[in-house]
Scaffold this active site. Structure first.
Site, PDB file in Angstrom:
ATOM      1  N   CYS A 140      77.075 -62.259  16.121  1.00 14.43           N
ATOM      2  CA  CYS A 140      76.958 -62.228  14.702  1.00 14.43           C
ATOM      3  C   CYS A 140      77.414 -62.388  13.855  1.00 14.43           C
ATOM      4  O   CYS A 140      78.401 -61.460  13.173  1.00 14.43           O
ATOM      5  CB  CYS A 140      76.867 -60.603  15.011  1.00 14.43           C
ATOM      6  SG  CYS A 140      77.109 -59.474  14.249  1.00 14.43           S
ATOM      7  N   CYS A 143      78.688 -59.315  11.822  1.00 16.54           N
ATOM      8  CA  CYS A 143      79.369 -58.461  12.021  1.00 16.54           C
ATOM      9  C   CYS A 143      80.913 -59.287  11.934  1.00 16.54           C
ATOM     10  O   CYS A 143      81.554 -58.485  11.964  1.00 16.54           O
ATOM     11  CB  CYS A 143      79.638 -58.466  13.143  1.00 16.54           C
ATOM     12  SG  CYS A 143      77.895 -57.867  13.882  1.00 16.54           S
ATOM     13  N   ASP A 144      81.213 -60.168  12.049  1.00 17.63           N
ATOM     14  CA  ASP A 144      82.740 -61.177  12.508  1.00 17.63           C
ATOM     15  C   ASP A 144      82.387 -62.113  10.990  1.00 17.63           C
ATOM     16  O   ASP A 144      83.664 -62.142  10.805  1.00 17.63           O
ATOM     17  CB  ASP A 144      82.916 -62.308  13.474  1.00 17.63           C
ATOM     18  CG  ASP A 144      82.584 -60.826  14.741  1.00 17.63           C
ATOM     19  OD1 ASP A 144      82.502 -59.888  14.439  1.00 17.63           O
ATOM     20  OD2 ASP A 144      81.874 -61.135  15.915  1.00 17.63           O
TER      21      ASP A 144
END
Ligand code: FAD
Ligand code: NAP
Length: 316
Positions: A140, A143-144
């Site tokens: 992701c 997300c990261d």
């Protein structure tokens, strides 16, 4: 003490398919109950720009779009419950309603069910990939990606997700390498053009990841070992992060013994409808669609499922 929740229509899943089914069912006065699962909002919660959902002249953010759908579903009368369905009995011995049990222990009794449990990211299946998750391996970028400011990262895959992840990562990383196992991408042409024209992106064609290399204590990703799919020749590429974007598997584990699934685990529906192998149980969205897999098609089949459930409840 577990509760028993009784409803005419239970919707399992809170992505575009589930929310749309709930909106139509609520407006048909079916008072639907929707169980949202682990990821309320579904897959669009982990992306940024959505440019192809009709109704918006410019890009909207995935999480914002899903918030709107949730609010709309609640506003028209859906009861949204934060629970995860763990077991389903679609052939109860007493001939009564379908019986589902949630992770909370609560029991859901429903005369009809719309399954909209979607799909989730696939992994390469390497031991090193599993070991280094959270230490440089991710599925992701939104997300990261933030953690890779000023660093070099790789994205594995050749579909829309991989290309979008790669483009997104250019906002953070110094350089992004897309690794693909063939010599052409399956991503939309417009995304391919953006990728190929981006100064921070390079593509390594015809290559498979053999191993993700971690060094240090605790280990963090420092490289990938790649094998040329045509010559078998291996090379090591230095990188700080590996984003795996190779597609998705349907979330159908709990339906394995109670519904007909295809070889890849997708729920089989009667062509042109959302009817499953059990009358009164309908399936919508990515959980039954391995071809289109778009928010709009998920919403469209969610609408179909609610209309078909309404007819089933009225006429059997
Ligand atoms: P999902 O969105 O997968 O939602 C599934 C829902 O089911 C979730 O709420 C989950 O919590 C719930 N659930 C699962 N198991 C259970 C259970 N046991 N009990 C209860 N609930 C459960 N499509 C586009 O059209 N445009 C885009 O720009 C776009 N970008 C994307 C970017 C990314 C990174 C990804 C991964 C996908 C993207 N897609 C895009 C595809 C789109 O997100 C999906 O096609 C769509 O979300 C499918 O909707 P769905 O409702 O079928 O399932
Ligand atoms: P996808 O279209 O199935 O593509 C998966 C990619 O990963 C393919 O290029 C595939 O290679 C590669 N791959 C699969 N298994 C692999 C393995 N074991 N090792 C190496 N590579 C592997 O999946 P997706 O990109 O996640 O897209 C899923 C759906 O969501 C699609 O329908 C897509 O259109 C939709 N989506 C849409 C948008 C958008 O509209 N903007 C954005 C994201 C996703 P091959 O090409 O060789 O098969």
């Amino acid at each position: 003490m577990p509760n028993t929740i009784t409803t005419d229509l239970l919707v399992i899943g809170a992505g575009p398919a589930g929310y749309t089914a709930a909106i139509y069912a609520a407006r048909a006065s079916l008072s639907p109950v929707l169980v949202a699962g682990l990821q309320p909002g579904g897959q669009l919660m982990i992306t940024t720009d959505v440019e192809n959902y009709p109704g918006f002249a410019s890009a909207v953010q995935g999480p914002w779009l899903m918030e709107q759908m949730a609010e709309q579903a609640a506003h028209v009368g859906t009861r949204i419950i934060h629970d995860i369905i763990t077991t389903c009995d679609f052939a109860p011995a007493d001939g009564g309603p379908f019986r589902m049990v949630g992770d909370s222990g609560d029991v859901y009794l429903a005369k009809s069910v719309v399954i909209a449990t979607g799909a989730q990211a696939k992994w390469l299946g390497l031991e090193s990939e599993q070991r280094l998750q959270g230490a440089g391996v991710s599925a992701c970028a939104t997300c990261d990606g933030f953690f890779y400011r000023g660093r070099n990262v790789c994205v594995v895959g050749g579909g829309n997700t991989a290309v979008e992840e790669a483009l997104y990562l250019t906002h953070h990383a110094d350089h992004v390498t897309l690794i693909h196992r063939r010599d052409s991408l399956r991503a939309e042409k417009i995304l391919q053009e953006r990728l190929f024209n981006h100064p921070k992106v390079s593509v390594v064609w015809n290559s498979e990841v053999r191993e993700i290399i971690g060094t240090g204590t605790p280990s963090v990703v420092t490289g990938v070992c790649l094998a040329d799919t045509q010559t078998g020749v291996e090379q090591t590429l230095a990188t700080d992060g590996v984003f795996v974007a190779i597609g998705h598997s349907p979330n159908t584990g709990i339906f394995r013994d109670v519904l007909t699934l295809d070889d890849e685990g997708y729920i089989v529906t009667v062509p042109g409808s959302t009817r499953t192998s059990v009358p009164g149980v309908f399936a919508a969205g990515d959980v039954q669609d391995k071809i289109y897999r778009q928010a709009i098609t998920a919403a469209g089949t969610g609408c179909m499922a609610a209309l078909e459930a309404e007819r089933f409840l009225a006429h059997g």
